[in-house]
Each structure stands twice: as C-alpha cells, then as structure tokens.
Design an enzyme around this catalytic site. Structure first.
Site, PDB file in Angstrom:
ATOM      1  N   ASP A  49       4.311  12.358  -0.901  1.00  0.00           N
ATOM      2  CA  ASP A  49       5.757  12.171  -0.954  1.00  0.00           C
ATOM      3  C   ASP A  49       6.209  11.958   0.487  1.00  0.00           C
ATOM      4  OD1 ASP A  49       8.507  12.486  -0.929  1.00  0.00           O
ATOM      5  OD2 ASP A  49       8.512  14.056  -2.464  1.00  0.00           O
ATOM      6  N   TYR A 138      21.927   0.583   0.233  1.00  0.00           N
ATOM      7  CA  TYR A 138      20.637  -0.028   0.576  1.00  0.00           C
ATOM      8  C   TYR A 138      20.751  -0.803   1.900  1.00  0.00           C
ATOM      9  CZ  TYR A 138      16.442  -2.998  -0.269  1.00  0.00           C
ATOM     10  OH  TYR A 138      15.234  -3.647  -0.198  1.00  0.00           O
TER      11      TYR A 138
HETATM   12  P1  NAD Z   1       9.119  -0.573  -5.604  1.00  0.00           P
HETATM   13  O1  NAD Z   1      10.367   0.108  -6.057  1.00  0.00           O
HETATM   14  O2  NAD Z   1       8.460  -1.515  -6.525  1.00  0.00           O
HETATM   15  O3  NAD Z   1       8.053   0.521  -5.163  1.00  0.00           O
HETATM   16  C1  NAD Z   1       8.384   1.628  -4.397  1.00  0.00           C
HETATM   17  C2  NAD Z   1       7.262   2.649  -4.555  1.00  0.00           C
HETATM   18  O4  NAD Z   1       7.644   3.809  -3.784  1.00  0.00           O
HETATM   19  C3  NAD Z   1       7.034   3.107  -5.996  1.00  0.00           C
HETATM   20  O5  NAD Z   1       5.681   2.992  -6.339  1.00  0.00           O
HETATM   21  C4  NAD Z   1       7.471   4.580  -5.989  1.00  0.00           C
HETATM   22  O6  NAD Z   1       6.696   5.393  -6.853  1.00  0.00           O
HETATM   23  C5  NAD Z   1       7.252   4.949  -4.536  1.00  0.00           C
HETATM   24  N1  NAD Z   1       8.066   6.097  -4.113  1.00  0.00           N
HETATM   25  C6  NAD Z   1       9.307   6.436  -4.524  1.00  0.00           C
HETATM   26  N2  NAD Z   1       9.680   7.581  -3.940  1.00  0.00           N
HETATM   27  C7  NAD Z   1       8.657   7.977  -3.152  1.00  0.00           C
HETATM   28  C8  NAD Z   1       8.440   9.087  -2.301  1.00  0.00           C
HETATM   29  N3  NAD Z   1       9.369  10.042  -2.138  1.00  0.00           N
HETATM   30  N4  NAD Z   1       7.254   9.163  -1.630  1.00  0.00           N
HETATM   31  C9  NAD Z   1       6.302   8.209  -1.795  1.00  0.00           C
HETATM   32  N5  NAD Z   1       6.440   7.158  -2.612  1.00  0.00           N
HETATM   33  C10 NAD Z   1       7.610   7.036  -3.271  1.00  0.00           C
HETATM   34  O7  NAD Z   1       9.463  -1.285  -4.197  1.00  0.00           O
HETATM   35  P2  NAD Z   1       8.844  -2.624  -3.593  1.00  0.00           P
HETATM   36  O8  NAD Z   1       9.519  -3.766  -4.240  1.00  0.00           O
HETATM   37  O9  NAD Z   1       7.376  -2.542  -3.585  1.00  0.00           O
HETATM   38  O10 NAD Z   1       9.431  -2.551  -2.096  1.00  0.00           O
HETATM   39  C11 NAD Z   1       8.735  -1.984  -1.013  1.00  0.00           C
HETATM   40  C12 NAD Z   1       9.567  -2.152   0.257  1.00  0.00           C
HETATM   41  O11 NAD Z   1       9.898  -3.547   0.448  1.00  0.00           O
HETATM   42  C13 NAD Z   1      10.910  -1.412   0.234  1.00  0.00           C
HETATM   43  O12 NAD Z   1      11.225  -0.966   1.539  1.00  0.00           O
HETATM   44  C14 NAD Z   1      11.901  -2.499  -0.154  1.00  0.00           C
HETATM   45  O13 NAD Z   1      13.201  -2.221   0.299  1.00  0.00           O
HETATM   46  C15 NAD Z   1      11.306  -3.694   0.561  1.00  0.00           C
HETATM   47  N6  NAD Z   1      11.752  -4.952  -0.033  1.00  0.00           N
HETATM   48  C16 NAD Z   1      11.321  -5.332  -1.269  1.00  0.00           C
HETATM   49  C17 NAD Z   1      11.774  -6.523  -1.814  1.00  0.00           C
HETATM   50  C18 NAD Z   1      11.304  -6.992  -3.168  1.00  0.00           C
HETATM   51  O14 NAD Z   1      11.771  -8.013  -3.665  1.00  0.00           O
HETATM   52  N7  NAD Z   1      10.371  -6.300  -3.817  1.00  0.00           N
HETATM   53  C19 NAD Z   1      12.676  -7.327  -1.098  1.00  0.00           C
HETATM   54  C20 NAD Z   1      13.117  -6.897   0.139  1.00  0.00           C
HETATM   55  C21 NAD Z   1      12.642  -5.723   0.692  1.00  0.00           C
END
Ligand code: NAD
Length: 310
Positions: A49, A138
């Site tokens: 976490d 966000y």
């Molecule tokens: P996601 O929501 O698919 O995955 C996030 C992961 O973090 C999940 O597996 C969740 O279980 C885990 N998580 C949640 N709380 C947690 C905690 N306390 N400790 C550890 N793990 C925890 O997100 P994503 O799409 O893979 O995005 C990853 C990063 O990329 C983020 O910073 C997001 O803002 C950024 N981002 C993503 C996109 C996109 O389109 N996917 C676009 C811009 C930026």
C-alpha cells in the site's frame, strides 16, 4: 535502470508495463506491487500500500531496486467522487515514493496527465509550458505532483522523470475510472453489440494514445541521457486528438452497421470540457525522441483484431 519496482502494477498501465519491462529487462528484475492480489504469477510480486511508507521502503530495499515506476493513484472520474481520499492516495503515495527514491538513491517515473490542465489553458496545440489551473481534484493532485517531482530533483538531486499521459487505450486491462474510458469501452461494445452509448458528447475532442506507444515512451524517457532533459517531469505526449464521433467513423470501416448514440454524463463531460482538445508533444520529441507509431486508424484496426481473438 536494471531493477525496477512498479507500484499500482495491477492497473490499466501497470498490468501491461510489467509484462513489457520483464521482456526487456528480465522477469526477476521487475518487482510488481499493488494492494490487489496478483493475477499474473510470472515474477516477483508483493502487496504494498503506497500510503504505507515503511512497507514501500522495505520492499524497495529487499529487492535492491534502482528504479521506481509509481503508478498507484485514483483517476479523474473516481477522484471527483471521493476527493479527500484522492488527495491522500495521490499526494501521500507520491510523497512516500519520492522519499524512498531519495533515501535509496533511486530513479523514479511518475505519470502526470492532460488533467493537469484547466479551462484557462489554451485548448488547441497546448504548449509544454502554459497556464495550469485545473478545476478537478485529480488535476490539482497532478499539478502538485509535477511540482513536487521538480522539487525533489532540484532540492535533493533525485532523478525524477515523467510525462503527461493522454487517455490510454488498450485491450488488456480495463481502464480505472478516468474521463477517457469511453475510448476503450466503445471497442468492446462495437464487437459485442454493434452499438455504443457515449457518456461524452460527440464533438468533445481529447488527446489519446495506444498503450504500446505509451509503454515505449516510458522506457525511452527513462533510458534518455539525463543531460538532455530540460523539462525533466511532465512532458506533454500524445498521438491522437479525437472525439467520440471520430472513433465511431473509424469503427464503421470495420463494422459497417455500428451505431453510436449519446447519453452525456454531466460530471465527466465537465471534466472533459476543462481539458485541452490537443496537446503539443514537440518538446518530448526534441529532448528524448518521443515518436509514437499508432494513429486512430492503426490503433482501431489493431484494437478490433486483438479484442476479437481475446
Ligand atoms: P488504474 O486505476 O488502472 O490502476 C491503479 C492501480 O493502483 C490499481 O491496480 C489499484 O489497485 C492500485 N492502487 C490503488 N490504491 C493503492 C494503494 N493505496 N497502494 C498501492 N496500489 C494502489 O490506473 P492506471 O490507468 O494504470 O494509471 C496509472 C497512473 O497513470 C496514474 O498516476 C494515472 O493518473 C496515470 N494516468 C493514466 C492514464 C490512463 O489513461 N490510464 C492517463 C493519464 C495518466
């Protein structure tokens, strides 16, 4: 970059990034971590976490990693529903990851987002350096995160790097509650039902990118010579600027009777309206050679082929 710890490794980006990193750097050199149990038994995995600094530190130390890729976060639409929790996770988790990087002298990658821009930002061809006054929790987290990464570099010399991702489209893991999720759902629904009801209005343009280009960008930026990076954190990167109508038109080339309809969700529409239509990625191309391969046409063809076999 030889041994890498990935946080949030079970998410949309992490689940593909871990596989790609393992192919490129060796399975045992990539330590996947998340609060969710591991679905893929292929290599080292630990429950971590990121709001627990000690756990993050001890796993990074145990595996003697030299790099953190910090992906654990709460995305735009979900963060708007629980903004206080979003602050705790998005800022608390990043602060812990930066501290572990500082204490153990690690390189660290943190994604920002097009959500770091706001209604006052120039909407078209949004420059790398411009007004950032986001109106979502966000966005507030992402701007603060960009600044915090800059601060850790200039104050402590931590090798922080990052990009502003657009909406990412992939056929492997489902998206985690962002505003651009429609651009993934539309492909699943096109194949299943030959129709899709979009929660984003038809002429709303946002930046997008296909996952293979996003994964290549992460590795390319992390491998770049540090001296080349003037804008170390939060590089604008994008390869597609599109509205739901553009996706529908492209899908129709493969599924002629596909139909799109609209039932706009005011919360996600308001977020989308506050973001750019298209961002300018030329600084990333100049400083570290960002060069995406997929446009909307190429991505649509590949998404439909891959989803069909899936
Ligand atoms: P996601 O929501 O698919 O995955 C996030 C992961 O973090 C999940 O597996 C969740 O279980 C885990 N998580 C949640 N709380 C947690 C905690 N306390 N400790 C550890 N793990 C925890 O997100 P994503 O799409 O893979 O995005 C990853 C990063 O990329 C983020 O910073 C997001 O803002 C950024 N981002 C993503 C996109 C996109 O389109 N996917 C676009 C811009 C930026």
């Amino acid at each position: 970059m030889k041994k890498i710890l990935v946080t949030g490794a079970q998410g949309q980006i992490g689940s593909e990034l871990v596989t790609t990193l393992r192919e490129n750097y060796g399975t045992s050199n990539i330590v996947a971590t998340d609060i969710k149990e591991n679905m893929n038994e292929d290599g080292p995995f630990e429950i971590v976490d990121v709001t627990n600094a000690e756990d993050l530190f001890s796993v990074a130390k145990k595996y003697e990693v030299d790099t953190i890729m910090h992906l654990a976060a709460l995305l735009s639409a979900r963060a708007e529903a629980i903004p206080q929790k979003a602050w705790d996770l998005n800022m608390g988790g990043l602060m812990n990851a930066l501290e572990v990087a500082r204490e153990l002298n690690l390189q660290i990658f943190t994604p920002s987002s097009i959500g770091a821009f706001g209604p006052a930002t120039p909407k078209k061809n949004t420059p790398q350096d411009t007004i950032q006054r986001p109106t979502t929790m966000y966005g507030v987290n992402k701007v603060a995160g960009e600044l915090l990464c800059d601060y850790y570099y200039s104050r402590f010399g931590v090798d922080t790097r990052g990009v502003r991702f657009p909406g990412l489209i992939s056929y492997v893991a489902p998206p985690g509650g962002g505003t651009t999720d429609y651009a993934v759902e539309i492909y699943y629904e096109a194949l299943k039902n030959k129709s899709y009801t979009s929660y984003i209005a038809e002429n709303t343009y946002m930046d997008m990118m296909y996952m293979p280009d996003a994964l290549n960008a992460i590795m390319k930026l992390m491998e770049a010579d540090s001296d080349q990076l003037e804008h170390r954190n939060a590089f604008n990167i994008s390869s597609i600027s599109a509205a739901p109508d553009d996706f529908a038109r492209e899908i129709k080339k493969h599924i002629p009777d596909f139909e799109i309809s609209y039932n706009v969700d005011p919360v996600r529409q308001e977020i989308a309206d506050s973001w750019p239509d298209s961002i300018d990625s030329t600084v990333a191309s100049k400083e570290w050679g960002f060069a995406p391969v997929y446009n909307l046409e190429g991505m649509t063809k590949d998404m439909l082929e891959k989803l069909k076999t899936k």
